[in-house]
Design a protein around this motif. Structure first.
Motif, PDB file in Angstrom:
ATOM      1  N   LEU A  28     -23.587 -57.917 -38.669  1.00  0.00           N
ATOM      2  CA  LEU A  28     -23.195 -59.267 -39.071  1.00  0.00           C
ATOM      3  C   LEU A  28     -21.968 -59.662 -38.258  1.00  0.00           C
ATOM      4  O   LEU A  28     -20.914 -59.033 -38.345  1.00  0.00           O
ATOM      5  CB  LEU A  28     -22.872 -59.304 -40.569  1.00  0.00           C
ATOM      6  CG  LEU A  28     -22.371 -60.649 -41.105  1.00  0.00           C
ATOM      7  CD1 LEU A  28     -23.381 -61.759 -40.847  1.00  0.00           C
ATOM      8  CD2 LEU A  28     -22.068 -60.551 -42.597  1.00  0.00           C
ATOM      9  N   CYS A  47     -26.858 -62.525 -37.939  1.00  0.00           N
ATOM     10  CA  CYS A  47     -27.404 -61.171 -37.995  1.00  0.00           C
ATOM     11  C   CYS A  47     -27.956 -60.844 -36.616  1.00  0.00           C
ATOM     12  O   CYS A  47     -28.903 -61.491 -36.158  1.00  0.00           O
ATOM     13  CB  CYS A  47     -28.511 -61.077 -39.036  1.00  0.00           C
ATOM     14  SG  CYS A  47     -27.987 -61.513 -40.714  1.00  0.00           S
ATOM     15  N   SER A  53     -33.967 -60.201 -34.308  1.00  0.00           N
ATOM     16  CA  SER A  53     -33.246 -60.573 -35.530  1.00  0.00           C
ATOM     17  C   SER A  53     -34.177 -61.202 -36.558  1.00  0.00           C
ATOM     18  O   SER A  53     -33.734 -61.618 -37.627  1.00  0.00           O
ATOM     19  CB  SER A  53     -32.116 -61.551 -35.183  1.00  0.00           C
ATOM     20  OG  SER A  53     -32.632 -62.709 -34.552  1.00  0.00           O
ATOM     21  N   TRP A  56     -34.179 -61.052 -40.766  1.00  0.00           N
ATOM     22  CA  TRP A  56     -32.836 -60.817 -41.320  1.00  0.00           C
ATOM     23  C   TRP A  56     -32.271 -62.124 -41.870  1.00  0.00           C
ATOM     24  O   TRP A  56     -32.387 -63.176 -41.248  1.00  0.00           O
ATOM     25  CB  TRP A  56     -31.898 -60.286 -40.252  1.00  0.00           C
ATOM     26  CG  TRP A  56     -32.194 -58.875 -39.818  1.00  0.00           C
ATOM     27  CD1 TRP A  56     -32.976 -58.486 -38.771  1.00  0.00           C
ATOM     28  CD2 TRP A  56     -31.718 -57.672 -40.439  1.00  0.00           C
ATOM     29  NE1 TRP A  56     -33.008 -57.118 -38.696  1.00  0.00           N
ATOM     30  CE2 TRP A  56     -32.256 -56.597 -39.695  1.00  0.00           C
ATOM     31  CE3 TRP A  56     -30.899 -57.403 -41.535  1.00  0.00           C
ATOM     32  CZ2 TRP A  56     -31.996 -55.261 -40.019  1.00  0.00           C
ATOM     33  CZ3 TRP A  56     -30.635 -56.084 -41.855  1.00  0.00           C
ATOM     34  CH2 TRP A  56     -31.179 -55.034 -41.110  1.00  0.00           C
ATOM     35  N   VAL A  58     -28.743 -63.827 -44.222  1.00  0.00           N
ATOM     36  CA  VAL A  58     -27.372 -63.603 -44.685  1.00  0.00           C
ATOM     37  C   VAL A  58     -27.323 -63.823 -46.194  1.00  0.00           C
ATOM     38  O   VAL A  58     -27.826 -64.827 -46.698  1.00  0.00           O
ATOM     39  CB  VAL A  58     -26.378 -64.547 -43.976  1.00  0.00           C
ATOM     40  CG1 VAL A  58     -24.959 -64.312 -44.485  1.00  0.00           C
ATOM     41  CG2 VAL A  58     -26.433 -64.351 -42.460  1.00  0.00           C
ATOM     42  N   SER A  80     -31.634 -66.505 -37.953  1.00  0.00           N
ATOM     43  CA  SER A  80     -30.867 -65.432 -38.579  1.00  0.00           C
ATOM     44  C   SER A  80     -29.376 -65.751 -38.645  1.00  0.00           C
ATOM     45  O   SER A  80     -28.566 -64.878 -38.934  1.00  0.00           O
ATOM     46  CB  SER A  80     -31.066 -64.123 -37.805  1.00  0.00           C
ATOM     47  OG  SER A  80     -30.605 -64.269 -36.469  1.00  0.00           O
ATOM     48  N   CYS A  97     -26.008 -58.841 -44.044  1.00  0.00           N
ATOM     49  CA  CYS A  97     -27.364 -59.169 -43.593  1.00  0.00           C
ATOM     50  C   CYS A  97     -28.352 -58.303 -44.357  1.00  0.00           C
ATOM     51  O   CYS A  97     -28.099 -57.125 -44.602  1.00  0.00           O
ATOM     52  CB  CYS A  97     -27.521 -58.896 -42.096  1.00  0.00           C
ATOM     53  SG  CYS A  97     -26.511 -59.940 -41.039  1.00  0.00           S
ATOM     54  N   SER A 106     -27.190 -54.558 -43.567  1.00  0.00           N
ATOM     55  CA  SER A 106     -26.079 -54.244 -42.672  1.00  0.00           C
ATOM     56  C   SER A 106     -24.866 -53.820 -43.482  1.00  0.00           C
ATOM     57  O   SER A 106     -24.873 -53.848 -44.718  1.00  0.00           O
ATOM     58  CB  SER A 106     -25.722 -55.483 -41.844  1.00  0.00           C
ATOM     59  OG  SER A 106     -25.114 -56.464 -42.682  1.00  0.00           O
TER      60      SER A 106
END
Length: 229
Positions: A28, A47, A53, A56, A58, A80, A97, A106
């Motif tokens: 992130l 992300c 990506s 993914w 947030v 992402s 993420c 993440s």
């Protein structure tokens, strides 16, 4: 009895004969790269993963909400990336993420939004042991080179005439809560600095062999086990 014996023979296979799919952890990233923001600032959270990506998103935890996704009452998603055009104090919280509804995630970061006039610019992510780390004290309107006092875990470290302080060759002993203050302007919130070694986190999704691989009947139930290291 034979069926029971077969189950005991197959169970180790489920544990040790699995095909392993490695999900590379996304990072992130924050733009601008800092953990403290003034009320009204904008920020982009992305992300980023080496292969792709895609998948993914947030998410965040705040004092008002838990595990909410970008676009669900806050932020504007763009692939992402999540863009927040104007930050408020209630946007302070933990962000990370997440891939496919929790299949992997993440490392998380803490973002703090202040209504005050001073922020501490410090690394968003853990820093590598042995690196040099520079902390900066900023006001919302005045020049960024004003004298500033820097604190760790509530104790004064020193005062720097230009508002910047460098920690040389950081170790785990440098971990802690840091803040700064500028005379006649106020003090910043506290932000944690973490120091990490060379090991990188890997999220592993363990997928059992297929029924064909195991020679099982089509009505045998699959089991998927997820591990985070």
């Amino acid at each position: 009895m034979m069926e029971t014996s077969l189950q005991y023979l197959l169970f180790p296979c489920l544990l040790f004969c699995c095909r392993t799919n490695a999900v590379l952890p996304a990072a992130l990233t924050v733009n601008p790269s800092r953990s403290q923001f003034f009320k009204g600032d904008s920020v982009s959270l992305s992300c980023e993963e080496d292969n792709s990506s895609a998948g993914w998103t947030v998410r965040r935890n705040t004092t008002k909400e838990t595990r909410t996704e970008c676009g669900d009452g806050w932020g504007k998603p763009a692939g992402s990336t999540c863009n927040i055009s104007s930050l408020y104090k209630h946007d302070s919280g933990v962000y990370w993420c997440e891939w496919r509804e929790g299949a992997a995630s993440s490392s998380s970061i803490q973002l703090t939004v202040t209504g005050g006039s001073v922020i501490l610019q410090s690394p968003v992510l853990p820093v590598m042991e042995g690196d040099d780390v520079t902390l900066s004290c900023h006001t919302k309107t005045a020049p960024s080179n004003l004298p500033a006092a820097f604190y760790k875990d509530g104790s004064l470290i020193r005062t720097e005439p230009a508002g910047h302080m460098t920690l040389h060759h950081v170790t785990s002993s440098d971990e802690g809560l840091y803040r700064c203050s500028i005379s006649a302007h106020g003090e910043s919130p506290s932000s944690r600095i973490s120091v990490s070694g060379n090991d990188l986190p890997v999220a592993m999704v363990m997928t059992p062999p297929t029924k064909v691989d195991q020679g099982l009947d089509e009505d045998y139930d699959d089991v998927t086990t997820e591990h985070h290291f």
